[in-house]
Scaffold this motif. Structure first.
Motif, PDB file in Angstrom:
ATOM      1  N   ALA A  56       0.729  -1.679   0.121  1.00  8.70           N
ATOM      2  CA  ALA A  56       0.001   0.175   0.210  1.00  8.70           C
ATOM      3  C   ALA A  56       0.694   1.066   0.081  1.00  8.70           C
ATOM      4  N   CYS A  57       1.542   1.275   0.389  1.00  7.47           N
ATOM      5  CA  CYS A  57       2.861   2.830   0.577  1.00  7.47           C
ATOM      6  C   CYS A  57       3.725   2.043  -0.747  1.00  7.47           C
ATOM      7  N   THR A  58       3.758   1.340  -1.450  1.00  6.55           N
ATOM      8  CA  THR A  58       4.427   2.116  -3.006  1.00  6.55           C
ATOM      9  C   THR A  58       3.537   2.351  -4.071  1.00  6.55           C
ATOM     10  N   GLY A  59       2.637   2.269  -3.530  1.00  6.40           N
ATOM     11  CA  GLY A  59       0.698   2.949  -4.399  1.00  6.40           C
ATOM     12  C   GLY A  59       0.393   1.592  -5.266  1.00  6.40           C
ATOM     13  N   SER A  60       0.326   0.339  -5.263  1.00  6.88           N
ATOM     14  CA  SER A  60       0.708  -0.334  -5.292  1.00  6.88           C
ATOM     15  C   SER A  60      -1.113  -1.089  -4.545  1.00  6.88           C
ATOM     16  N   PHE A  61      -1.967  -1.846  -5.697  1.00  8.65           N
ATOM     17  CA  PHE A  61      -3.169  -2.491  -5.080  1.00  8.65           C
ATOM     18  C   PHE A  61      -2.600  -3.693  -4.211  1.00  8.65           C
ATOM     19  N   VAL A  62      -3.735  -3.708  -3.336  1.00  5.66           N
ATOM     20  CA  VAL A  62      -3.095  -4.815  -2.244  1.00  5.66           C
ATOM     21  C   VAL A  62      -3.845  -6.574  -3.203  1.00  5.66           C
ATOM     22  N   PRO A  63      -2.887  -7.295  -2.286  1.00  4.01           N
ATOM     23  CA  PRO A  63      -3.987  -8.685  -2.536  1.00  4.01           C
ATOM     24  C   PRO A  63      -4.936  -9.224  -1.527  1.00  4.01           C
TER      25      PRO A  63
END
Length: 756
Positions: free
Chosen positions: A546-553
């Motif tokens: 989340a703190c990389t700007g990615s969606f999460v599993p």
């Protein structure tokens, strides 16, 4: 011994310069100090700087090493405890960076001032001295040492050798701090498991930026929202075709900045990369022209014109065939005339050969040819069979009777100079060499025109890298069903359908978990091999991604932006001088000292390397300390169930367990246990270690003996005595006939009982 980091995995030099502001003795690693850095990335042609205050030298250095992954670290040459401690920390890192000592004078304000004034950065197309961009005194000192080393080793990529493409400050305050141990826990170690699971980039710059995002997670809601908005736009059904077209356009883009900075003449391969990269950039600009997200739009209307200009001059097909830059017809009148003359040469040479044959007027040479060799000129070619019939040539390779001088023999022919070929060299000249030189001059002029656009192209290259990293996140989200997290300012975690981003790739079906963290301390219990460690790691991945700007599993996730992620895990490498339990204690102490109320601490199976009573006592004490309102958010996995069953935990501790189904219908000393890998609220009191041993194939007699020992311990009986065997022996002795009984058998049973 850890390997030396002479280069990173992609072969890039990353030089980190560190300057500690005070010279105070560091008897403890946990005193307050200030540390400044300068970092030069040779591949990206960028310099970064920072100046931070921290309470632990080993913690901040571990974070910096994890985020920057330097190949070398530059330090002032000092003989004090601070420097010795710093070097010890660097040498314990894996891989070990090369430690470079420079004279302290390179780090003093005056030298640093001079160094920064001699290096410029491109800002909006204008070179600006670094001195005007770096107001922090300590950072200036670190940068002074960095620049001194890089200039001494000619490490700047730019042709001017005193400029960089990018110069920026690294705001550590907006960073999710992850130390080396935690980075390994989430798969950011040397094996690169997390990167392999998430990397769908197609350009070198995109991969480098994605790695940077993973190694430097941020907690700025603005930055993260911009990235998440872009990924969401790329994954929305009505714009999903944009993602496919974007990936296709990106695939042709190489490392344009490196080519523009390359010294010497460009090869055909260089021109192919440059031209394809420009074409790809122009196509990317068209793909995202109507994008709504600011991060997706490419503000460049000239790259298409630049590509058309290059493509109209360089013939890539012929360049690859001839392995040199080939200029298209119509670009240069002189070049076209030279080519026309070259095309006429074969017919003209046939005429010259016929004339020369008539001049010789001898039956010794019935046929010959006049040929042209680049950089050699015009020569007379005569077949070997004919030459072997000429006595003077056979004896001494002498053809002076025919005014010929042998140059070389090749391919069944002898090649000779003749006055007529000398005339040809003087009248026509070396046309091919002239043509190549003219093409090289045109290619060089085109290259200089491209370099005039270098600031714009460098900026566009950065945009392309960002687009590639964003499309990688979007591609993973679509392929694997990742969802957009909701980021909140308070420190909480609510997640439905949580999955581990690496483990789920290794199993045919992944059983998800729902988790809501409502207490300062949450205790996760369950049998061995029930999935506790995987779940805890999945929570760590959730925050990190989340703190990389990615969606999460996950199906749904509400995530607070914690400032630090700290893992206390038994999977860390154990130093030879410490041992497993002391290593765990150091990690626990690390969490105590550096976890703030806004930190997330993951504790996995603490205390398993010592006596259960000691492990339970330490675990309960830690939970009590952390349950204070000023403590961090803690998720702890354990099978030290006495912590709960004995009523030792703080009342506010949230209890969770991994569900199992126990069946005692089978034969054997231990029940059959089926792991459901499902997280449920509440406690459990069994580790089912015997069932795990049985399932792992441990010998039945060993498991049976273990079951007997366990029951004896529960009953408070002497573990060393087999009470059933003893009772049977007593009954046997009661009925024993001293005259007719088998004394040998009785002695044997007594001996076996004594051995036990």
């Amino acid at each position: 011994m850890a390997p030396n980091a002479s280069t990173t995995q992609n072969g890039t030099n990353i030089i980190l310069s560190l300057f500690i502001a005070n010279d105070s003795s560091v008897a403890s690693l946990y005193c307050s100090l200030s540390i400044a850095l300068g970092c030069f990335n040779q591949q990206q042609d960028s310099i970064e700087f920072g100046d931070y205050s921290f309470d632990s030298l080993d913690f901040i250095v571990s974070c910096l090493l994890s985020q920057f992954t330097p190949t070398s670290v530059v330090l002032p040459r000092r003989h004090d405890e601070t420097t010795d401690t710093l070097k010890a920390i660097l040498r314990s890192h894996n891989p070990v960076p090369t430690i470079i000592d420079l004279a302290p004078s390179e780090f003093n304000p005056q030298s640093s001032h001079t160094a920064l004034a001699t290096v410029t950065a491109d800002t909006d197309g204008h070179p600006v001295p670094l001195l005007t961009l770096c107001p922090k005194t300590n950072a200036m000192r670190a940068l002074g040492g960095l620049i001194a080393h890089c200039k001494a080793h000619h490490m700047f990529n730019s042709l001017a050798s005193t400029s960089v493409s990018t110069f920026r400050s690294v705001p550590i305050k907006d960073t999710l701090l992850i130390d080396e141990a935690t980075a390994k826990f989430i798969g950011l170690g040397s094996d690169g498991a997390l990167v392999s699971a998430l990397d769908r980039t197609v350009t070198p710059g995109g991969r480098a930026l994605l790695l940077q995002w993973l190694r430097r997670p941020v907690i700025s809601r603005r930055v993260l929202s911009e990235r998440l908005d872009a990924v969401e736009e790329l994954t929305t059904p009505n714009t999903s075709d944009m993602l496919g077209r974007l990936r296709t356009a990106l695939k042709g883009i190489g490392n344009l900045s490196v080519k523009l900075d390359k010294a010497g003449q460009w090869t055909a391969a260089d021109w192919v990369i440059v031209t394809k990269s420009l074409k790809g950039m122009a196509e990317v600009a068209q793909v995202v022209v109507n994008a709504q997200s600011d991060l997706l739009r490419v503000e460049s209307t000239t790259v298409g014109e630049i590509y058309n200009g290059v493509d109209g001059i360089i013939d890539l097909v012929e360049s690859k065939k001839q392995d040199r830059p080939i200029i298209r017809p119509g670009v240069s009148v002189d070049l076209d005339q030279t080519r026309e003359n070259l095309e006429m040469v074969p017919g003209y040479l046939t005429e010259v050969a016929s004339s020369l044959l008539g001049e010789l007027a001898t039956a010794d040479i019935p046929r010959l040819a006049v040929v042209y060799y680049p950089q050699v000129g015009f020569l007379v070619a005569i077949e070997h069979d004919i030459l072997n019939s000429i006595e003077s040539f056979v004896e001494a390779e002498d053809m002076s009777a025919y005014d010929m001088t042998l140059q070389f023999v090749s391919g069944g022919h002898g090649f000779f100079r003749h006055p007529r070929t000398t005339e040809l060299n003087e009248s026509i000249g070396d046309l091919h060499v002239g043509m190549v030189e003219l093409e090289n001059r045109i290619a060089q002029m085109l290259r200089e025109e491209l370099q005039a656009h270098q600031p714009m192209l460098a900026d566009l290259t950065s945009h392309i890298a960002r687009l590639d990293a964003l499309q990688s996140n979007a591609t993973v989200a679509l392929e694997r069903g990742f969802t957009r997290p909701t980021l909140v300012s308070d420190y909480r975690l609510e997640v439905d359908g949580l999955r581990h981003p690496i483990v789920e790739l290794t199993v045919p079906e992944y059983i998800t978990s729902d988790l809501t963290v409502e207490s300062r301390v949450s205790l996760l219990m369950g049998p061995n091999s029930s999935g506790k460690s995987v779940l805890l790691a999945a929570v760590a991945h959730l925050l990190h991604l989340a703190c990389t700007g990615s969606f999460v599993p996950a199906r749904r996730a509400v995530i607070g932006l914690f400032d630090r992620l700290i893992a206390v895990t038994p999977h860390m490498e154990t130093a030879p001088s410490l041992g497993a339990f002391r290593t765990s204690l150091r990690q626990l102490n690390h969490a105590f000292r550096f976890a703030s109320p806004s930190s997330l601490v993951i504790v996995d199976e603490f205390g398993r390397n010592t006596a259960p009573d000691d492990g339970t006592a330490l675990l309960v004490s830690a939970a009590t300390t952390w349950s204070d309102p000023s403590g961090p958010t803690v998720l702890c996995g354990t099978h030290l169930h006495d912590a709960h069953t004995a009523g030792l935990l703080p009342t506010a501790t949230a209890l969770w367990h991994m569900a199992v189904v126990v069946s005692s219908m089978n034969e054997g000393p231990a029940p059959s246990v089926t792991m459901l890998y499902q997280l449920r609220r509440g406690q459990t009191s069994e580790s089912h270690g015997l069932a795990a041993a049985r399932a792992a194939g441990v010998l039945d007699e060993v498991v049976a003996r273990a079951a007997a020992v366990r029951q004896a311990m529960i009953d408070g009986r002497d573990v060393t005595v087999d009470h059933a065997e003893l009772a049977d022996l007593v009954e046997y002795f009661k009925d024993f006939d001293c005259e007719k009984g088998d004394l040998g058998y009785l002695r044997g049973r007594l001996a076996r009982l004594e051995q036990r």
